[in-house]
Design a protein around this motif. Structure first.
Motif, mmCIF file in Angstrom:
data_model
loop_
_atom_site.group_PDB
_atom_site.id
_atom_site.type_symbol
_atom_site.label_atom_id
_atom_site.label_comp_id
_atom_site.label_asym_id
_atom_site.label_seq_id
_atom_site.Cartn_x
_atom_site.Cartn_y
_atom_site.Cartn_z
ATOM 1 N N MET A 184 0.389 33.251 -3.745
ATOM 2 C CA MET A 184 0.643 33.660 -5.128
ATOM 3 C C MET A 184 0.179 32.542 -6.055
ATOM 4 S SD MET A 184 2.338 36.021 -6.944
ATOM 5 C CE MET A 184 3.090 36.148 -8.528
ATOM 6 N N ASN A 185 -0.452 32.910 -7.141
ATOM 7 C CA ASN A 185 -0.923 31.868 -8.054
ATOM 8 C C ASN A 185 0.222 31.355 -8.911
ATOM 9 O OD1 ASN A 185 -0.647 33.308 -10.541
ATOM 10 N ND2 ASN A 185 -2.526 34.409 -10.103
ATOM 11 N N SER A 186 0.005 30.204 -9.514
ATOM 12 C CA SER A 186 1.067 29.585 -10.309
ATOM 13 C C SER A 186 0.877 29.823 -11.796
ATOM 14 C CB SER A 186 1.118 28.091 -10.015
ATOM 15 O OG SER A 186 -0.125 27.515 -10.352
ATOM 16 N N ARG A 187 -0.114 30.635 -12.162
ATOM 17 C CA ARG A 187 -0.347 30.913 -13.574
ATOM 18 C C ARG A 187 0.751 31.812 -14.121
ATOM 19 N NH1 ARG A 187 -6.294 33.104 -12.731
ATOM 20 N NH2 ARG A 187 -7.097 31.338 -11.625
ATOM 21 N N VAL A 188 1.037 31.637 -15.384
ATOM 22 C CA VAL A 188 2.010 32.491 -16.054
ATOM 23 C C VAL A 188 1.296 33.771 -16.466
ATOM 24 C CG1 VAL A 188 3.518 32.697 -18.057
ATOM 25 C CG2 VAL A 188 3.330 30.507 -16.863
ATOM 26 N N LEU A 189 1.901 34.886 -16.149
ATOM 27 C CA LEU A 189 1.314 36.175 -16.491
ATOM 28 C C LEU A 189 1.674 36.505 -17.937
ATOM 29 C CD1 LEU A 189 -0.293 38.495 -15.292
ATOM 30 C CD2 LEU A 189 1.840 39.527 -14.588
ATOM 31 N N ARG A 190 0.635 36.552 -18.800
ATOM 32 C CA ARG A 190 0.852 36.834 -20.218
ATOM 33 C C ARG A 190 0.190 38.155 -20.577
ATOM 34 N NH1 ARG A 190 -1.477 31.344 -21.787
ATOM 35 N NH2 ARG A 190 -3.168 32.785 -22.159
ATOM 36 N N ILE A 191 0.858 39.213 -20.185
ATOM 37 C CA ILE A 191 0.343 40.539 -20.454
ATOM 38 C C ILE A 191 1.541 41.406 -20.839
ATOM 39 C CG2 ILE A 191 0.445 41.159 -18.003
ATOM 40 C CD1 ILE A 191 -2.053 42.868 -18.431
ATOM 41 N N SER A 192 1.368 42.201 -21.850
ATOM 42 C CA SER A 192 2.492 43.035 -22.298
ATOM 43 C C SER A 192 2.747 44.151 -21.295
ATOM 44 C CB SER A 192 2.181 43.636 -23.675
ATOM 45 O OG SER A 192 1.208 44.665 -23.558
ATOM 46 N N ARG A 193 3.905 44.738 -21.396
ATOM 47 C CA ARG A 193 4.252 45.871 -20.533
ATOM 48 C C ARG A 193 3.249 47.013 -20.713
ATOM 49 N NH1 ARG A 193 9.698 46.631 -18.167
ATOM 50 N NH2 ARG A 193 10.244 44.674 -19.131
ATOM 51 N N ALA A 194 2.863 47.250 -21.965
ATOM 52 C CA ALA A 194 1.907 48.321 -22.268
ATOM 53 C C ALA A 194 0.534 48.004 -21.666
ATOM 54 C CB ALA A 194 1.794 48.531 -23.773
ATOM 55 N N GLN A 195 0.122 46.745 -21.747
ATOM 56 C CA GLN A 195 -1.164 46.353 -21.165
ATOM 57 C C GLN A 195 -1.126 46.440 -19.640
ATOM 58 O OE1 GLN A 195 -1.243 42.571 -23.168
ATOM 59 N NE2 GLN A 195 -2.957 43.185 -24.465
ATOM 60 N N HIS A 230 -1.769 38.981 -9.548
ATOM 61 C CA HIS A 230 -0.368 39.382 -9.439
ATOM 62 C C HIS A 230 -0.269 40.754 -8.767
ATOM 63 C CE1 HIS A 230 3.863 39.662 -10.468
ATOM 64 N NE2 HIS A 230 3.628 40.859 -10.988
ATOM 65 N N LEU A 231 -1.112 41.681 -9.190
ATOM 66 C CA LEU A 231 -1.124 43.015 -8.587
ATOM 67 C C LEU A 231 -1.509 42.925 -7.108
ATOM 68 C CD1 LEU A 231 -0.868 46.080 -8.808
ATOM 69 C CD2 LEU A 231 -3.258 46.121 -9.577
ATOM 70 N N ALA A 232 -2.493 42.100 -6.775
ATOM 71 C CA ALA A 232 -2.890 41.921 -5.374
ATOM 72 C C ALA A 232 -1.719 41.403 -4.548
ATOM 73 C CB ALA A 232 -4.091 40.974 -5.276
ATOM 74 N N SER A 233 -0.969 40.464 -5.090
ATOM 75 C CA SER A 233 0.205 39.936 -4.387
ATOM 76 C C SER A 233 1.238 41.022 -4.146
ATOM 77 C CB SER A 233 0.839 38.791 -5.180
ATOM 78 O OG SER A 233 -0.038 37.704 -5.259
ATOM 79 N N ARG A 234 1.476 41.828 -5.168
ATOM 80 C CA ARG A 234 2.442 42.928 -5.026
ATOM 81 C C ARG A 234 1.971 43.946 -3.992
ATOM 82 N NH1 ARG A 234 4.849 44.718 -10.763
ATOM 83 N NH2 ARG A 234 5.666 46.292 -9.391
ATOM 84 N N ASP A 235 0.685 44.286 -4.036
ATOM 85 C CA ASP A 235 0.150 45.233 -3.057
ATOM 86 C C ASP A 235 0.252 44.667 -1.648
ATOM 87 O OD1 ASP A 235 -0.439 47.241 -4.907
ATOM 88 O OD2 ASP A 235 -2.556 46.714 -5.064
ATOM 89 N N ALA A 236 -0.103 43.391 -1.477
ATOM 90 C CA ALA A 236 -0.048 42.768 -0.151
ATOM 91 C C ALA A 236 1.378 42.734 0.381
ATOM 92 C CB ALA A 236 -0.636 41.358 -0.208
#
Length: 124
Positions: free
Chosen positions: A1-12, A55-61
């Motif tokens: 998992m990467n250590s970057r902060v995910l800055r995306i809105s719920r809508a995005q 993040h999505l790849a991590s969730r899928d994995a």
């Protein structure tokens, strides 16, 4: 998992998932650029997009699913995801090999086929 902060809105985030689902159902690929235009992410947009895809790849994995982020490719002649996608897939234990070589091409094609054939149970 990467250590970057995910800055995306719920809508995005939902728009990203929706775009990937439509693309999956149509058995197509989409470019990073087309996603950037669709999602209207704030600067640094590409960093935000790649963080969201990782993040999505991590969730899928974690769920044992094919990596939907494989559907997003560069518009370069390679028609492959950027090397960071392959680095992420390596960290997740899904890919081993040279991200610039034949192994990447064949693994990506197989992963895309798995994504096309998989029914994702939820939209999150």
């Amino acid at each position: 998992m990467n250590s970057r902060v995910l800055r995306i809105s719920r809508a995005q985030w939902q728009a990203l998932l929706d775009a990937l689902e439509v693309t999956r159902r149509e058995r197509k690929l989409l470019t990073y650029r087309s996603l950037l235009e669709r999602l209207q992410l704030a600067t640094p947009a590409m960093l935000t997009l790649t963080s969201a895809l990782e993040h999505l790849a991590s969730r899928d994995a974690e769920a044992g699913r094919p990596l939907r982020s494989a559907l997003v490719i560069s518009q370069s002649a390679s028609r492959l995801p950027r090397s960071g996608f392959f680095d992420c897939a390596k960290r997740l234990g899904r890919f081993s090999g040279d991200p610039e070589g034949a192994a990447a091409v064949s693994w990506h094609a197989a992963e895309v086929a798995r994504v096309f054939d998989f029914d994702y149970p939820e939209a999150t």
